[in-house]
Scaffold this active site. Sequence first.
Site: not given
Length: 279
Positions: A12, A126, A164, A220, A222, A263
Amino acid sequence: MEIKIAKNAGFCFGVKRAMQMASDELDDKSTEVYSLGPLIHNKQAVSKYEEKGLKVVEEIENIPSNERVIIRSHGVGENIYNEAENKSVKIVDTTCPFVKKIHKIVNDFSKKGYKIIIIGNKTHPEVIGINGWCNNNAIVIKTIDEIDSIEFDKDAKYCVVSQTTVDIDKYEEIIAKLKEVLNDATMKNTICSATKERQLSAKNLAKEVDCMIVIGGKHSSNTQKLVDICKDLTNTFAIETKDELNKEELKNYKSVGITAGASTPDWLISEVIEFLKSI
């Protein structure tokens, strides 16, 4: 075999920016370069940077004075900046701008007396970083079921933000429930646009193919959201590299869809595509 690739897959904006900034720092040999935690949640990509000289540590105290430390795209709490300044460690801040925006929201509302709610995983870096901008006093909610066990202050004002990379459907469910139980709440949808697009394109592609391959780090967030989305729609293989794929198993599928976490570098995606072409 027909191979289809999701429209939004791989690095991203925030990760691409962080990796470029880190690469530029490593080209400058004036001092050592440290990363506070793994640069991104992809061990293959991190290994390549370690080969270039990146040193990964978990605490600022492990970095000598006058060296450089990379704040990864996940971001960190306010205290880390203070610790770095006290130790004369130079910060290279690659925090994703979308995450920075959440830090500001949380910090501003906290100073105004609002209680903070973060929708996300409390152990994810995060979320830990976001919480660090409201004195680590945030209520963190991962699932809708957790809401019933929380005692909310009926007289308090709340500001709600999210990690996010939260799954959009789960986010909306939690928000709907919070609106029922909170008297005064400001809702800030801080799921980044890249996450929304990535999840939607993965969902659409999963409906068209016999199986999906989701490429990305096991840690990860996401990437794992993409796995969950695809699993609900078709047979799904979650992998970090092509070496985890089985040719004989994949021969049973006429069409294969590919998506990848934010990522996941392009070269890992390309290797998977070439592997599938060889079947």
